[in-house]
Design a protein around this motif. Structure first.
Motif, PDB file in Angstrom:
ATOM      1  N   THR A   1      -0.274   0.039   8.992  1.00  0.00           N
ATOM      2  CA  THR A   1      -0.804   0.119  10.362  1.00  0.00           C
ATOM      3  C   THR A   1      -0.049   1.170  11.169  1.00  0.00           C
ATOM      4  N   LEU A   2       1.264   1.105  11.106  1.00  0.00           N
ATOM      5  CA  LEU A   2       2.067   2.077  11.850  1.00  0.00           C
ATOM      6  C   LEU A   2       1.791   3.496  11.366  1.00  0.00           C
ATOM      7  N   ARG A   3       1.710   3.648  10.059  1.00  0.00           N
ATOM      8  CA  ARG A   3       1.425   4.976   9.522  1.00  0.00           C
ATOM      9  C   ARG A   3       0.064   5.473  10.002  1.00  0.00           C
ATOM     10  N   SER A   4      -0.907   4.577   9.976  1.00  0.00           N
ATOM     11  CA  SER A   4      -2.260   4.969  10.377  1.00  0.00           C
ATOM     12  C   SER A   4      -2.300   5.402  11.842  1.00  0.00           C
ATOM     13  N   ILE A   5      -1.624   4.625  12.684  1.00  0.00           N
ATOM     14  CA  ILE A   5      -1.618   4.967  14.109  1.00  0.00           C
ATOM     15  C   ILE A   5      -0.941   6.317  14.328  1.00  0.00           C
ATOM     16  N   GLU A   6       0.164   6.501  13.652  1.00  0.00           N
ATOM     17  CA  GLU A   6       0.882   7.765  13.791  1.00  0.00           C
ATOM     18  C   GLU A   6       0.029   8.936  13.302  1.00  0.00           C
ATOM     19  N   LYS A   7      -0.712   8.678  12.234  1.00  0.00           N
ATOM     20  CA  LYS A   7      -1.466   9.749  11.588  1.00  0.00           C
ATOM     21  C   LYS A   7      -2.777  10.052  12.311  1.00  0.00           C
TER      22      LYS A   7
ATOM     23  N   THR B   1      -8.799   2.872   7.691  1.00  0.00           N
ATOM     24  CA  THR B   1      -7.637   3.765   7.595  1.00  0.00           C
ATOM     25  C   THR B   1      -6.353   2.968   7.362  1.00  0.00           C
ATOM     26  N   ILE B   2      -6.257   1.814   7.991  1.00  0.00           N
ATOM     27  CA  ILE B   2      -5.059   0.989   7.836  1.00  0.00           C
ATOM     28  C   ILE B   2      -4.902   0.531   6.392  1.00  0.00           C
ATOM     29  N   CYS B   3      -5.999   0.050   5.818  1.00  0.00           N
ATOM     30  CA  CYS B   3      -5.918  -0.437   4.440  1.00  0.00           C
ATOM     31  C   CYS B   3      -5.675   0.709   3.461  1.00  0.00           C
ATOM     32  N   GLU B   4      -6.242   1.845   3.751  1.00  0.00           N
ATOM     33  CA  GLU B   4      -5.956   3.008   2.913  1.00  0.00           C
ATOM     34  C   GLU B   4      -4.463   3.330   2.938  1.00  0.00           C
ATOM     35  N   GLU B   5      -3.912   3.389   4.132  1.00  0.00           N
ATOM     36  CA  GLU B   5      -2.495   3.688   4.274  1.00  0.00           C
ATOM     37  C   GLU B   5      -1.625   2.619   3.620  1.00  0.00           C
ATOM     38  N   SER B   6      -2.161   1.397   3.622  1.00  0.00           N
ATOM     39  CA  SER B   6      -1.402   0.280   3.048  1.00  0.00           C
ATOM     40  C   SER B   6      -1.582   0.186   1.537  1.00  0.00           C
ATOM     41  N   GLY B   7      -2.543   0.901   1.035  1.00  0.00           N
ATOM     42  CA  GLY B   7      -2.804   0.848  -0.396  1.00  0.00           C
ATOM     43  C   GLY B   7      -3.441  -0.444  -0.864  1.00  0.00           C
ATOM     44  N   VAL B   8      -4.170  -1.090   0.020  1.00  0.00           N
ATOM     45  CA  VAL B   8      -4.869  -2.324  -0.370  1.00  0.00           C
ATOM     46  C   VAL B   8      -6.342  -2.203  -0.002  1.00  0.00           C
ATOM     47  N   SER B   9      -7.105  -3.160  -0.444  1.00  0.00           N
ATOM     48  CA  SER B   9      -8.536  -3.112  -0.175  1.00  0.00           C
ATOM     49  C   SER B   9      -8.846  -3.640   1.222  1.00  0.00           C
ATOM     50  N   ARG B  10     -10.032  -3.302   1.691  1.00  0.00           N
ATOM     51  CA  ARG B  10     -10.386  -3.619   3.067  1.00  0.00           C
ATOM     52  C   ARG B  10     -10.388  -5.104   3.389  1.00  0.00           C
TER      53      ARG B  10
END
Lengths: 218, 218, 218, 218
Positions: D22-28, D38-47
């Motif tokens: 989540t933090l990465r997604s917000i920053e990005k 985008t959050i799940c992508e950044e987290s490497g998990v499924s939606r």
DNA sequence: TATGAATGAGCATTCATTCAT
DNA sequence: GATGAATGAATGCTCATTCAT
């Protein structure tokens, strides 16, 4: 079955569902009245699903048009092939297939053509398709003429052939004031006359398609 | 001039402005992109004016289509009359007029046909028009054949004639891969062949329209 | 009044209505919860009206931010001018105006700043504004120091000044754990200490704005 | 290891993955452009996984904010402790740690603050944190003043201290028109001046964090 | 009569959430 | 536990139509 394969299958299935739903919707409600709503209803899916399988409604419409054309093209190729090696018989088959039967989605094509007028991509697609059909016609005519030692104005004859077909198809789609058998007969007679052949030797009935070789399904 | 008459004239003028603006808009922006906005801009009137002279946008579109057809019909009648009393020459004139010149609003017709598919009123209008043209063609063919003591399948020949014209027109509108002179030549040659006439005697050039008898203006 | 002038007035009025409605909506519901719906409700107009006066919702938001900044900027200029010619008094006025009163739309600025982080245009706008304020502060400090024959690190002092103000404003907006009088006092004391002036000579109360010189209305 | 404990560990791991994503997604992508996608992508998990570990997207955002604050808080505590027992040195350490290095997720905080304005729970969380920091500052200032037999307005000084830090941080985040070293210097100089200490004795460089004590990872 | 400001229904699209596998 | 296909409510936007001036 592997998951990846299964997913691809699902994707293809869904895309096909939506494409056929689109064609049904256009046939049923017209192009302008076909909304995401009507398309999804016809497809039996929810409104949000289009976004999963197509970039946009326009993308779906484009895919539907290409699908329809591809199916018709495939059907034509099959009919021509089924006519055997004789170029003249192949020409007749190519001329008759358009009027083979009450075609599903017959109105859809006219809608797409109208749209193509202000859609360069669609127009390009159409032009390529028609150029190919005309080229193929010219090749067959050239061979048929050569076999008969005839001199024929190939380019103009091919133009007559393709536009006669389009004109008959257009009138039939819009007016229904004449039937498909008449179309077939007119096309056959014209091509026979061009090559001095007796129409009586070339029936206008199409070889029955065996089960399992469908054209546009849905 | 009486006020009432003056008003009627104004009404007719305004309606005509809007109709021509509609045709211009469709030609310029396409059917789907023609909004009340673009139509009124092309007509040089304000957006609210449509409501004064037409029931709705659809009503205006309908009127525009009828106007276009009426103009084309009038033009055809003039061309046929200008061809003199000979039915065969009249036939040729009727066949060539469609390809007389780069026509304004050529794309509009295709748009309207597509619309007609889901608009019964429009479709009815179109069918009547085409039925009349075909009937007129049949009459001319009957007379031309009688003069020549020929037996001709009038109904099918008329169908060939009208649909060949439509097919050539359709292809030309969509593809621009052949020119109007080719269209005129193909139509003339076909009709000449039908009546065993020498095409060389029948030029494909149209008689120049004299000033003051324009067709679709604007 | 001439029609053209009247129209321009209407346009300005409506744009202003929508801009103020936007600010109210953001203040009331937050930035993320402000939809076209809530904005138009707050503006007292229908949902479709935004399209007449702004290119898009984003365009309106941008205009609202610029409007808010322009008003605050104007207010600051007036306050500084009202402080008279003395650069030191002008500095104090510039420092206090931010905390002059419970400001309307105080939260809106924070929302916009957050948005600016991923909106280059907004960010650019903000940076220009802040650069200007800092430059103006530097000029005043330079003059005030010159009058006192003092040597001061102008750049760092201006930075301290502007960021102290921002920091106090930020804390007050988010926490409300201290009041505006405290902010004014802290800013005044800091600037007085910098120039060896006695705070007692510089009240933290702002000159009352006379009627008719409002800042952000609505 | 017992199965229950193992499951708890997995849960914590997954939650942490999602929080950092989540933090990465917000920053990005920015706050507004951060979707579950985008959050799940950044987290490497499924939606669909968010639903297993968080009540909703909002719940996850809240957890991410708390996580970020907790990490920053822990880091600050470590820095203060590393400064030794001297309250003045501890104050300086507390003032410098915010500007210790180009911090990850620096923009995220501003986004969350903006959100907090219309999210009571988030706002409460923020207020508690800041109250604690201010209280801690007041304690250190009281002790530092006592050691020097100085009389200082503790409350106002602490307010200046915290808001100067916030203001410098805010400007740096939004504008990047000055660097972190400048921030450190300004904070150090201000606190030194308050206690009549020579800044030269207090470097603005932070003690290097030893390996293995990272703060916000990911 | 003519204008164009205002309306609001209808549209395509986005996206958090659900749930069968 | 994990997936991602499917849903449908919500959003911004378009545009034919209305109506006060």
């Amino acid at each position: 079955m592997k998951r990846a394969i299964k997913r691809v299958l699902t994707i293809e299935t869904r895309r096909n569902d939506l494409i056929l739903g689109t064609l049904r919707s256009i046939e049923k409600y017209g192009y302008q009245n076909s909304t995401v709503q009507t398309i999804c209803e016809e497809s039996g899916v929810s409104r949000g699903l289009i976004g999963h399988y197509f970039e946009s409604k326009d993308d779906l419409l484009m895919a539907a048009f290409q699908h329809l054309n591809a199916e018709l093209d495939k059907e034509a190729r099959l009919a021509v092939r089924a006519a055997g090696p004789d170029p003249f018989r192949r020409l007749i088959a190519a001329g008759l297939i358009t009027f083979a039967q009450e075609r599903r989605y017959s109105q859809v094509t006219l809608h797409f053509w109208s749209t193509a007028l202000s859609n360069p991509k669609l127009l390009e697609h159409h032009r390529n398709l028609w150029a190919r059909f005309r080229a193929s016609t010219e090749r067959l005519m050239t061979r048929a003429a050569a076999e008969r030692n005839m001199e024929i104005d190939i380019r103009h004859s091919a133009l007559m052939f393709t536009q006669l077909i389009d004109g008959l198809w257009l009138g039939w789609t819009l007016e229904k004031s004449y039937d498909l058998e008449t179309c077939r007969m007119l096309v056959r007679d014209w091509i026979c006359k061009l090559f001095n052949e007796d129409p009586a030797n070339y029936p206008t009935t199409m070889p029955v398609r065996e089960e399992g070789s469908p054209h546009v399904q849905g």
